[in-house]
Scaffold this motif. Structure first.
Motif: not given
Ligand code: EPU
Length: 428
Positions: A11-38
Protein backbone atom coordinates in the motif's frame (compact mmCIF):
# COMPACT_ATOMS: atom_id res chain seq x y z
CA UNK A 1 19.93 1.62 -11.78
CA UNK A 2 16.38 0.43 -11.51
CA UNK A 3 16.48 -3.33 -11.02
CA UNK A 4 13.94 -5.82 -12.31
CA UNK A 5 11.91 -6.00 -9.15
CA UNK A 6 9.22 -8.64 -9.68
CA UNK A 7 5.58 -8.03 -8.80
CA UNK A 8 5.10 -4.93 -6.63
CA UNK A 9 2.94 -5.51 -3.55
CA UNK A 10 1.64 -3.33 -0.74
CA UNK A 11 0.00 0.00 0.00
CA UNK A 12 1.23 3.52 -0.79
CA UNK A 13 -0.29 6.94 -0.19
CA UNK A 14 -0.72 9.44 -3.02
CA UNK A 15 0.48 13.04 -2.51
CA UNK A 16 -1.04 16.44 -3.35
CA UNK A 17 -1.46 17.43 -6.99
CA UNK A 18 1.22 19.62 -8.58
CA UNK A 19 -1.22 20.89 -11.22
CA UNK A 20 -3.65 21.88 -8.48
CA UNK A 21 -1.24 23.84 -6.31
CA UNK A 22 0.42 25.93 -9.07
CA UNK A 23 -2.68 27.97 -10.11
CA UNK A 24 -3.78 28.17 -6.46
CA UNK A 25 -0.43 29.78 -5.60
CA UNK A 26 -1.07 32.29 -8.41
CA UNK A 27 -4.59 32.94 -7.06
CA UNK A 28 -3.04 34.12 -3.78
CA UNK A 29 -1.91 37.22 -5.72
CA UNK A 30 -5.58 38.36 -5.77
CA UNK A 31 -5.47 39.43 -2.10
CA UNK A 32 -3.13 41.17 0.33
CA UNK A 33 -4.02 38.71 3.07
CA UNK A 34 -2.27 35.48 4.07
CA UNK A 35 -3.39 32.14 2.63
CA UNK A 36 -2.33 28.75 3.94
CA UNK A 37 -2.25 25.77 1.59
CA UNK A 38 -1.95 22.25 2.97
CA UNK A 39 -0.92 18.98 1.34
CA UNK A 40 1.54 20.68 -1.00
CA UNK A 41 3.86 18.31 -2.90
CA UNK A 42 7.53 19.18 -2.52
CA UNK A 43 8.37 19.20 -6.22
CA UNK A 44 10.62 21.61 -8.10
CA UNK A 45 7.73 23.25 -9.99
CA UNK A 46 6.31 24.42 -6.64
CA UNK A 47 9.70 25.90 -5.69
CA UNK A 48 9.78 27.64 -9.08
CA UNK A 49 6.33 29.16 -8.56
CA UNK A 50 7.42 30.27 -5.08
CA UNK A 51 10.35 32.09 -6.71
CA UNK A 52 8.01 33.80 -9.17
CA UNK A 53 5.82 35.05 -6.32
CA UNK A 54 8.89 36.18 -4.34
CA UNK A 55 10.15 38.09 -7.37
CA UNK A 56 6.83 39.99 -7.29
CA UNK A 57 7.48 40.95 -3.65
CA UNK A 58 5.28 38.30 -2.02
CA UNK A 59 6.37 36.43 1.14
CA UNK A 60 6.28 32.65 0.61
CA UNK A 61 7.11 30.11 3.32
CA UNK A 62 7.26 26.42 2.58
CA UNK A 63 7.15 24.27 5.69
CA UNK A 64 6.98 20.63 4.65
CA UNK A 65 3.56 20.16 3.06
CA UNK A 66 2.31 23.55 4.27
CA UNK A 67 2.67 26.68 2.19
CA UNK A 68 2.01 30.13 3.65
CA UNK A 69 1.68 32.99 1.19
CA UNK A 70 1.47 36.60 2.36
CA UNK A 71 1.26 39.04 -0.55
CA UNK A 72 0.81 42.22 1.57
CA UNK A 73 0.96 45.28 -0.66
CA UNK A 74 3.31 43.67 -3.13
CA UNK A 75 4.40 45.99 -5.90
CA UNK A 76 5.68 43.61 -8.58
CA UNK A 77 3.89 43.24 -11.89
CA UNK A 78 6.49 41.33 -13.91
CA UNK A 79 7.23 37.62 -14.29
CA UNK A 80 10.64 37.54 -15.91
CA UNK A 81 12.03 35.32 -18.66
CA UNK A 82 14.50 33.64 -16.30
CA UNK A 83 11.71 31.99 -14.33
CA UNK A 84 8.89 31.70 -16.90
CA UNK A 85 11.19 29.99 -19.40
CA UNK A 86 11.82 27.22 -16.85
CA UNK A 87 8.15 26.55 -16.15
CA UNK A 88 5.37 27.24 -18.57
CA UNK A 89 2.69 27.08 -15.87
CA UNK A 90 4.01 30.41 -14.54
CA UNK A 91 1.84 32.05 -17.22
CA UNK A 92 -1.06 31.64 -14.76
CA UNK A 93 0.12 34.69 -12.78
CA UNK A 94 -1.01 36.87 -15.70
CA UNK A 95 -4.73 36.96 -14.82
CA UNK A 96 -4.35 37.54 -11.05
CA UNK A 97 -1.67 40.22 -11.52
CA UNK A 98 -3.76 42.08 -14.08
CA UNK A 99 -6.87 41.92 -11.88
CA UNK A 100 -5.11 43.04 -8.68
CA UNK A 101 -2.46 45.45 -9.96
CA UNK A 102 -4.18 46.72 -13.12
CA UNK A 103 -1.20 45.68 -15.19
CA UNK A 104 1.07 42.70 -15.79
CA UNK A 105 4.13 41.83 -17.84
CA UNK A 106 4.76 38.14 -18.28
CA UNK A 107 7.52 36.70 -20.41
CA UNK A 108 6.02 34.82 -23.37
CA UNK A 109 6.55 31.11 -22.60
CA UNK A 110 8.82 29.64 -25.22
CA UNK A 111 8.57 26.32 -27.01
CA UNK A 112 7.99 23.27 -24.92
CA UNK A 113 9.46 19.81 -25.39
CA UNK A 114 5.96 18.27 -25.53
CA UNK A 115 5.10 20.40 -28.58
CA UNK A 116 3.60 23.81 -29.34
CA UNK A 117 1.70 25.29 -26.41
CA UNK A 118 0.15 28.57 -27.49
CA UNK A 119 -1.35 31.10 -25.06
CA UNK A 120 -3.84 32.67 -27.48
CA UNK A 121 -6.83 31.51 -25.39
CA UNK A 122 -5.43 33.17 -22.26
CA UNK A 123 -5.01 36.44 -24.16
CA UNK A 124 -8.36 36.25 -25.95
CA UNK A 125 -10.14 35.73 -22.62
CA UNK A 126 -8.38 38.60 -20.88
CA UNK A 127 -9.00 40.88 -23.86
CA UNK A 128 -12.70 40.07 -23.67
CA UNK A 129 -12.58 41.27 -20.04
CA UNK A 130 -11.28 44.63 -21.29
CA UNK A 131 -7.50 44.23 -21.02
CA UNK A 132 -5.32 45.95 -23.59
CA UNK A 133 -2.74 43.39 -24.60
CA UNK A 134 0.45 43.86 -26.56
CA UNK A 135 3.66 42.02 -27.03
CA UNK A 136 6.85 43.93 -26.22
CA UNK A 137 10.42 42.58 -26.19
CA UNK A 138 9.28 39.00 -25.61
CA UNK A 139 6.75 39.92 -22.93
CA UNK A 140 2.96 39.90 -22.91
CA UNK A 141 2.00 43.32 -21.60
CA UNK A 142 -1.54 43.54 -20.27
CA UNK A 143 -3.26 46.52 -18.66
CA UNK A 144 -6.70 47.86 -17.98
CA UNK A 145 -9.72 47.88 -15.70
CA UNK A 146 -11.55 44.62 -16.12
CA UNK A 147 -15.27 44.13 -16.65
CA UNK A 148 -17.45 41.04 -16.97
CA UNK A 149 -17.94 39.44 -20.38
CA UNK A 150 -19.02 36.24 -22.13
CA UNK A 151 -15.89 34.33 -23.16
CA UNK A 152 -15.53 31.20 -25.33
CA UNK A 153 -12.34 29.34 -24.47
CA UNK A 154 -12.23 26.50 -27.01
CA UNK A 155 -8.94 25.90 -28.82
CA UNK A 156 -8.15 23.54 -31.69
CA UNK A 157 -7.66 20.70 -29.21
CA UNK A 158 -10.49 21.55 -26.83
CA UNK A 159 -10.32 23.42 -23.56
CA UNK A 160 -7.27 24.62 -21.64
CA UNK A 161 -6.83 24.19 -17.89
CA UNK A 162 -4.56 27.18 -17.34
CA UNK A 163 -6.40 29.50 -19.76
CA UNK A 164 -9.64 28.75 -17.88
CA UNK A 165 -7.82 29.41 -14.60
CA UNK A 166 -6.28 32.67 -15.80
CA UNK A 167 -9.54 34.14 -17.09
CA UNK A 168 -11.51 32.92 -14.10
CA UNK A 169 -9.02 34.42 -11.62
CA UNK A 170 -9.03 37.75 -13.47
CA UNK A 171 -12.86 37.79 -13.54
CA UNK A 172 -13.18 37.41 -9.74
CA UNK A 173 -12.19 41.06 -9.28
CA UNK A 174 -13.74 42.42 -12.51
CA UNK A 175 -16.83 44.58 -12.39
CA UNK A 176 -19.94 42.61 -13.35
CA UNK A 177 -20.57 39.05 -14.47
CA UNK A 178 -18.35 36.84 -16.60
CA UNK A 179 -19.50 33.62 -18.23
CA UNK A 180 -16.78 31.29 -19.50
CA UNK A 181 -18.00 28.81 -22.11
CA UNK A 182 -15.98 25.73 -23.09
CA UNK A 183 -14.22 25.98 -19.75
CA UNK A 184 -11.90 23.10 -18.80
CA UNK A 185 -13.62 20.56 -16.49
CA UNK A 186 -10.47 19.06 -14.93
CA UNK A 187 -10.62 18.45 -11.14
CA UNK A 188 -7.82 21.01 -10.73
CA UNK A 189 -10.07 23.72 -12.23
CA UNK A 190 -12.93 22.71 -9.93
CA UNK A 191 -10.55 22.89 -6.96
CA UNK A 192 -9.32 26.33 -8.03
CA UNK A 193 -12.98 27.41 -7.96
CA UNK A 194 -13.25 26.01 -4.43
CA UNK A 195 -10.18 28.01 -3.36
CA UNK A 196 -11.44 31.21 -5.00
CA UNK A 197 -14.83 30.79 -3.28
CA UNK A 198 -13.01 30.29 0.04
CA UNK A 199 -11.30 33.63 -0.68
CA UNK A 200 -14.71 35.28 -1.05
CA UNK A 201 -15.12 35.03 -4.84
CA UNK A 202 -18.52 34.25 -6.33
CA UNK A 203 -18.05 31.46 -8.85
CA UNK A 204 -20.52 28.80 -10.03
CA UNK A 205 -20.27 25.87 -12.42
CA UNK A 206 -17.06 24.24 -11.16
CA UNK A 207 -16.34 21.05 -13.08
CA UNK A 208 -18.72 21.97 -15.92
CA UNK A 209 -17.98 23.65 -19.27
CA UNK A 210 -19.85 26.82 -18.26
CA UNK A 211 -18.46 28.84 -15.36
CA UNK A 212 -20.14 32.00 -14.09
CA UNK A 213 -18.22 34.54 -12.06
CA UNK A 214 -19.81 37.54 -10.36
CA UNK A 215 -17.01 40.00 -9.69
CA UNK A 216 -16.42 41.23 -6.12
CA UNK A 217 -14.45 44.28 -4.89
CA UNK A 218 -11.89 42.33 -2.90
CA UNK A 219 -10.86 38.88 -1.79
CA UNK A 220 -9.42 37.68 1.50
CA UNK A 221 -6.93 35.00 2.52
CA UNK A 222 -8.07 31.38 2.82
CA UNK A 223 -6.94 27.97 4.06
CA UNK A 224 -7.10 25.12 1.56
CA UNK A 225 -6.20 21.44 1.17
CA UNK A 226 -4.70 20.34 -2.16
CA UNK A 227 -6.48 17.43 -3.90
CA UNK A 228 -4.69 14.09 -4.42
CA UNK A 229 -2.56 13.94 -7.56
CA UNK A 230 -4.53 11.87 -10.10
CA UNK A 231 -1.50 11.53 -12.40
CA UNK A 232 0.70 10.26 -9.56
CA UNK A 233 -2.11 7.88 -8.52
CA UNK A 234 -2.38 6.70 -12.14
CA UNK A 235 1.40 6.20 -12.36
CA UNK A 236 1.31 4.01 -9.23
CA UNK A 237 -1.67 2.02 -10.60
CA UNK A 238 0.36 1.41 -13.75
CA UNK A 239 3.37 0.36 -11.64
CA UNK A 240 1.22 -2.33 -10.02
CA UNK A 241 -0.11 -3.45 -13.40
CA UNK A 242 3.19 -3.46 -15.32
CA UNK A 243 4.89 -5.66 -12.70
CA UNK A 244 1.87 -8.02 -12.41
CA UNK A 245 1.61 -7.12 -8.76
CA UNK A 246 -1.08 -6.13 -6.30
CA UNK A 247 -0.99 -2.53 -5.16
CA UNK A 248 -3.33 -0.36 -3.09
CA UNK A 249 -3.14 3.39 -3.67
CA UNK A 250 -4.40 5.10 -0.56
CA UNK A 251 -6.09 8.46 -1.04
CA UNK A 252 -6.60 8.05 -4.80
CA UNK A 253 -9.92 9.45 -5.99
CA UNK A 254 -11.70 6.79 -8.09
CA UNK A 255 -13.71 9.44 -9.97
CA UNK A 256 -10.51 11.27 -10.94
CA UNK A 257 -8.85 8.17 -12.44
CA UNK A 258 -11.98 6.63 -14.00
CA UNK A 259 -10.71 6.86 -17.60
CA UNK A 260 -7.48 5.03 -16.67
CA UNK A 261 -9.36 2.41 -14.63
CA UNK A 262 -11.60 1.70 -17.62
CA UNK A 263 -8.61 1.16 -19.93
CA UNK A 264 -6.81 -1.00 -17.37
CA UNK A 265 -9.87 -3.21 -16.94
CA UNK A 266 -10.15 -3.51 -20.72
CA UNK A 267 -6.52 -4.67 -20.77
CA UNK A 268 -7.23 -7.35 -18.14
CA UNK A 269 -6.24 -5.58 -14.92
CA UNK A 270 -8.51 -5.96 -11.89
CA UNK A 271 -9.24 -2.48 -10.54
CA UNK A 272 -11.26 -2.30 -7.31
CA UNK A 273 -12.54 0.84 -5.69
CA UNK A 274 -12.06 0.52 -1.93
CA UNK A 275 -13.00 2.99 0.78
CA UNK A 276 -10.73 5.96 0.04
CA UNK A 277 -8.31 3.84 -2.01
CA UNK A 278 -7.92 1.92 -5.26
CA UNK A 279 -6.55 -1.61 -5.59
CA UNK A 280 -4.90 -2.84 -8.79
CA UNK A 281 -4.15 -6.53 -9.49
CA UNK A 282 -2.67 -7.91 -12.68
CA UNK A 283 -2.02 -11.62 -12.41
CA UNK A 284 -1.76 -12.38 -16.17
CA UNK A 285 -0.14 -10.92 -19.27
CA UNK A 286 -2.31 -7.99 -20.37
CA UNK A 287 -4.04 -7.42 -23.70
CA UNK A 288 -3.57 -4.50 -26.07
CA UNK A 289 -6.04 -1.59 -25.86
CA UNK A 290 -6.48 1.58 -27.89
CA UNK A 291 -6.21 4.86 -26.02
CA UNK A 292 -7.10 8.39 -27.15
CA UNK A 293 -6.19 11.32 -24.92
CA UNK A 294 -8.90 13.93 -24.39
CA UNK A 295 -9.77 16.71 -21.97
CA UNK A 296 -11.22 15.50 -18.64
CA UNK A 297 -13.11 13.24 -18.09
CA UNK A 298 -11.35 11.65 -21.07
CA UNK A 299 -8.03 9.81 -20.82
CA UNK A 300 -5.39 12.34 -19.59
CA UNK A 301 -2.51 13.25 -21.88
CA UNK A 302 -0.25 13.18 -18.80
CA UNK A 303 -0.75 9.38 -18.59
CA UNK A 304 -0.24 8.70 -22.30
CA UNK A 305 3.49 8.01 -21.94
CA UNK A 306 3.06 5.95 -18.73
CA UNK A 307 0.35 3.72 -20.24
CA UNK A 308 2.49 3.26 -23.34
CA UNK A 309 5.13 1.66 -21.10
CA UNK A 310 2.48 -0.81 -19.93
CA UNK A 311 1.15 -1.58 -23.41
CA UNK A 312 4.69 -2.10 -24.74
CA UNK A 313 4.53 -5.61 -23.23
CA UNK A 314 0.81 -6.34 -23.67
CA UNK A 315 -0.38 -9.07 -26.06
CA UNK A 316 -1.36 -7.55 -29.43
CA UNK A 317 -1.29 -4.12 -31.07
CA UNK A 318 -2.40 -0.95 -29.25
CA UNK A 319 -2.98 2.41 -30.95
CA UNK A 320 -2.36 5.46 -28.75
CA UNK A 321 -3.66 8.73 -30.18
CA UNK A 322 -2.78 12.17 -28.79
CA UNK A 323 -5.56 14.74 -29.14
CA UNK A 324 -4.07 17.31 -26.74
CA UNK A 325 -0.40 17.53 -27.73
CA UNK A 326 0.03 15.77 -31.11
CA UNK A 327 3.84 15.93 -30.75
CA UNK A 328 4.08 14.40 -27.25
CA UNK A 329 5.93 11.21 -28.24
CA UNK A 330 9.56 11.75 -27.21
CA UNK A 331 9.37 8.65 -25.03
CA UNK A 332 8.83 6.41 -28.08
CA UNK A 333 12.50 6.38 -29.07
CA UNK A 334 13.65 5.64 -25.52
CA UNK A 335 11.09 2.82 -25.07
CA UNK A 336 12.24 1.36 -28.39
CA UNK A 337 15.83 1.40 -27.09
CA UNK A 338 14.54 -0.83 -24.31
CA UNK A 339 13.26 -3.31 -26.89
CA UNK A 340 9.72 -2.02 -27.43
CA UNK A 341 8.22 -2.05 -30.91
CA UNK A 342 6.49 1.30 -31.34
CA UNK A 343 6.01 3.23 -34.59
CA UNK A 344 4.87 6.82 -34.71
CA UNK A 345 2.20 7.69 -37.28
CA UNK A 346 1.25 11.36 -37.08
CA UNK A 347 -0.53 11.94 -33.79
CA UNK A 348 -0.67 8.20 -33.04
CA UNK A 349 1.78 5.58 -31.83
CA UNK A 350 1.29 1.98 -32.93
CA UNK A 351 2.51 -0.27 -30.12
CA UNK A 352 3.18 -3.93 -30.95
CA UNK A 353 3.44 -5.72 -27.65
CA UNK A 354 6.71 -7.61 -27.07
CA UNK A 355 7.13 -10.33 -24.41
CA UNK A 356 9.59 -8.28 -22.37
CA UNK A 357 11.67 -5.09 -22.33
CA UNK A 358 15.33 -5.02 -21.55
CA UNK A 359 17.19 -2.64 -19.27
CA UNK A 360 19.58 -0.21 -20.99
CA UNK A 361 20.79 3.33 -20.25
CA UNK A 362 17.95 5.75 -21.09
CA UNK A 363 17.40 9.47 -20.74
CA UNK A 364 14.11 11.09 -19.78
CA UNK A 365 13.15 13.87 -22.19
CA UNK A 366 10.32 15.31 -20.03
CA UNK A 367 8.32 14.76 -16.86
CA UNK A 368 5.75 12.18 -17.92
CA UNK A 369 8.20 10.42 -20.23
CA UNK A 370 10.44 10.02 -17.16
CA UNK A 371 7.59 8.28 -15.34
CA UNK A 372 7.04 6.03 -18.36
CA UNK A 373 10.70 5.00 -18.39
CA UNK A 374 10.59 4.19 -14.67
CA UNK A 375 7.59 1.92 -15.31
CA UNK A 376 9.27 0.27 -18.28
CA UNK A 377 12.41 -0.29 -16.19
CA UNK A 378 10.44 -2.01 -13.41
CA UNK A 379 9.26 -4.60 -15.93
CA UNK A 380 12.55 -4.96 -17.84
CA UNK A 381 14.74 -8.05 -17.64
CA UNK A 382 17.95 -6.24 -16.71
CA UNK A 383 18.93 -3.17 -14.75
CA UNK A 384 18.12 0.23 -16.29
CA UNK A 385 20.17 3.36 -15.82
CA UNK A 386 17.79 6.32 -16.06
CA UNK A 387 19.15 9.86 -16.45
CA UNK A 388 17.35 13.19 -16.65
CA UNK A 389 15.73 12.89 -13.23
CA UNK A 390 15.39 16.66 -13.00
CA UNK A 391 12.31 16.18 -15.18
CA UNK A 392 10.83 13.62 -12.80
CA UNK A 393 11.51 15.91 -9.85
CA UNK A 394 9.33 18.63 -11.38
CA UNK A 395 6.19 16.64 -10.69
CA UNK A 396 6.78 13.56 -8.50
CA UNK A 397 7.78 14.12 -4.91
CA UNK A 398 8.37 10.62 -3.65
CA UNK A 399 8.09 8.20 -6.56
CA UNK A 400 11.24 6.33 -5.62
CA UNK A 401 10.23 5.93 -1.94
CA UNK A 402 6.73 4.91 -2.97
CA UNK A 403 8.05 2.25 -5.34
CA UNK A 404 10.58 1.03 -2.79
CA UNK A 405 7.77 0.70 -0.26
CA UNK A 406 6.09 -1.65 -2.76
CA UNK A 407 9.23 -3.76 -3.11
CA UNK A 408 10.99 -2.15 -6.09
CA UNK A 409 14.78 -2.03 -6.04
CA UNK A 410 16.10 1.33 -7.19
CA UNK A 411 18.59 3.90 -6.07
CA UNK A 412 19.44 7.48 -6.97
CA UNK A 413 23.14 8.27 -7.45
CA UNK A 414 25.40 10.82 -9.08
CA UNK A 415 26.92 9.19 -12.13
CA UNK A 416 30.37 10.57 -12.94
CA UNK A 417 30.29 9.76 -16.65
CA UNK A 418 30.46 11.80 -19.82
CA UNK A 419 26.94 10.68 -20.64
CA UNK A 420 25.64 12.41 -17.55
CA UNK A 421 25.30 16.14 -18.33
CA UNK A 422 26.60 18.52 -15.65
CA UNK A 423 26.09 16.41 -12.58
CA UNK A 424 22.41 15.64 -13.16
CA UNK A 425 21.55 12.82 -10.80
CA UNK A 426 20.53 9.49 -12.29
CA UNK A 427 19.06 6.39 -10.75
CA UNK A 428 21.68 3.80 -10.48
N1 EPU B 1 -4.24 25.57 -26.17
C1 EPU B 1 -4.46 26.48 -27.16
N2 EPU B 1 -4.36 27.81 -26.85
C2 EPU B 1 -4.07 28.25 -25.61
C3 EPU B 1 -3.83 27.31 -24.60
C4 EPU B 1 -3.92 25.97 -24.92
O1 EPU B 1 -4.75 26.11 -28.30
O2 EPU B 1 -4.01 29.46 -25.39
C5 EPU B 1 -4.34 24.13 -26.44
C6 EPU B 1 -3.00 23.44 -26.41
O3 EPU B 1 -2.35 23.49 -27.66
C7 EPU B 1 -3.37 22.03 -25.99
C8 EPU B 1 -4.57 22.26 -25.06
O4 EPU B 1 -5.07 23.55 -25.39
O5 EPU B 1 -3.82 21.31 -27.09
C9 EPU B 1 -4.23 22.22 -23.58
O6 EPU B 1 -2.94 22.71 -23.42
P1 EPU B 1 -2.43 23.76 -22.39
O7 EPU B 1 -1.03 24.03 -22.82
O8 EPU B 1 -3.33 24.91 -22.20
O9 EPU B 1 -2.42 23.00 -21.06
P2 EPU B 1 -2.20 23.70 -19.72
O10 EPU B 1 -3.52 24.09 -19.15
O11 EPU B 1 -1.17 24.76 -19.85
C10 EPU B 1 -2.30 21.70 -18.02
C11 EPU B 1 -1.30 20.90 -17.24
C12 EPU B 1 -0.49 20.01 -18.18
C13 EPU B 1 -1.48 19.07 -18.88
C14 EPU B 1 -2.51 19.92 -19.65
C15 EPU B 1 -3.57 19.10 -20.31
C16 EPU B 1 -0.78 22.41 -15.42
C17 EPU B 1 0.24 23.21 -14.72
N3 EPU B 1 -0.39 21.80 -16.54
O12 EPU B 1 -1.54 22.51 -18.89
O13 EPU B 1 0.35 19.22 -17.34
O14 EPU B 1 -0.79 18.24 -19.78
O15 EPU B 1 -3.17 20.82 -18.73
O16 EPU B 1 -4.27 18.36 -19.38
O17 EPU B 1 -1.90 22.27 -14.95
C18 EPU B 1 2.20 17.87 -16.81
O18 EPU B 1 1.84 17.90 -15.62
O19 EPU B 1 3.09 17.06 -17.22
C19 EPU B 1 1.58 18.77 -17.78
C20 EPU B 1 2.13 19.09 -18.95
Amino acid sequence: MIQPSGPLRGTVAVGGAKNDVLPIMAACLLTEETSVIEGVPQVSDVLMMADILRELGVAVELNGPQLTITPGRYSGTTATYDLVSKMRASVCVLGPLLAKQGEAQVSIPGGCVIGPRPIDLHLKGLQALGAAISSEHGYVVAAGLLHGARVHLAGAHGSSVLATGNVMMAATLAEGTTVIEQAACEPEVADLVAFLCAMGARVEGAGTPVIRIDGVRQLHGARHQIIPDRIEAGTLMLAGAVTHGEVVIDGARADHVAALSEKLREAGVEVDVLDGAIRVRAPRRLSAVDVTTLPYPGFPTDLQAPIMALLATAQGVSVLTEKIYPERFMHVAELNRMGASIAREGASAIVKGVPRLSGVPVTAPDLRAAAALVLAALAADHQTELSGLEHLDRGYQHLEEQLRQLGAVLERVEIPSARQAEGVPGWS
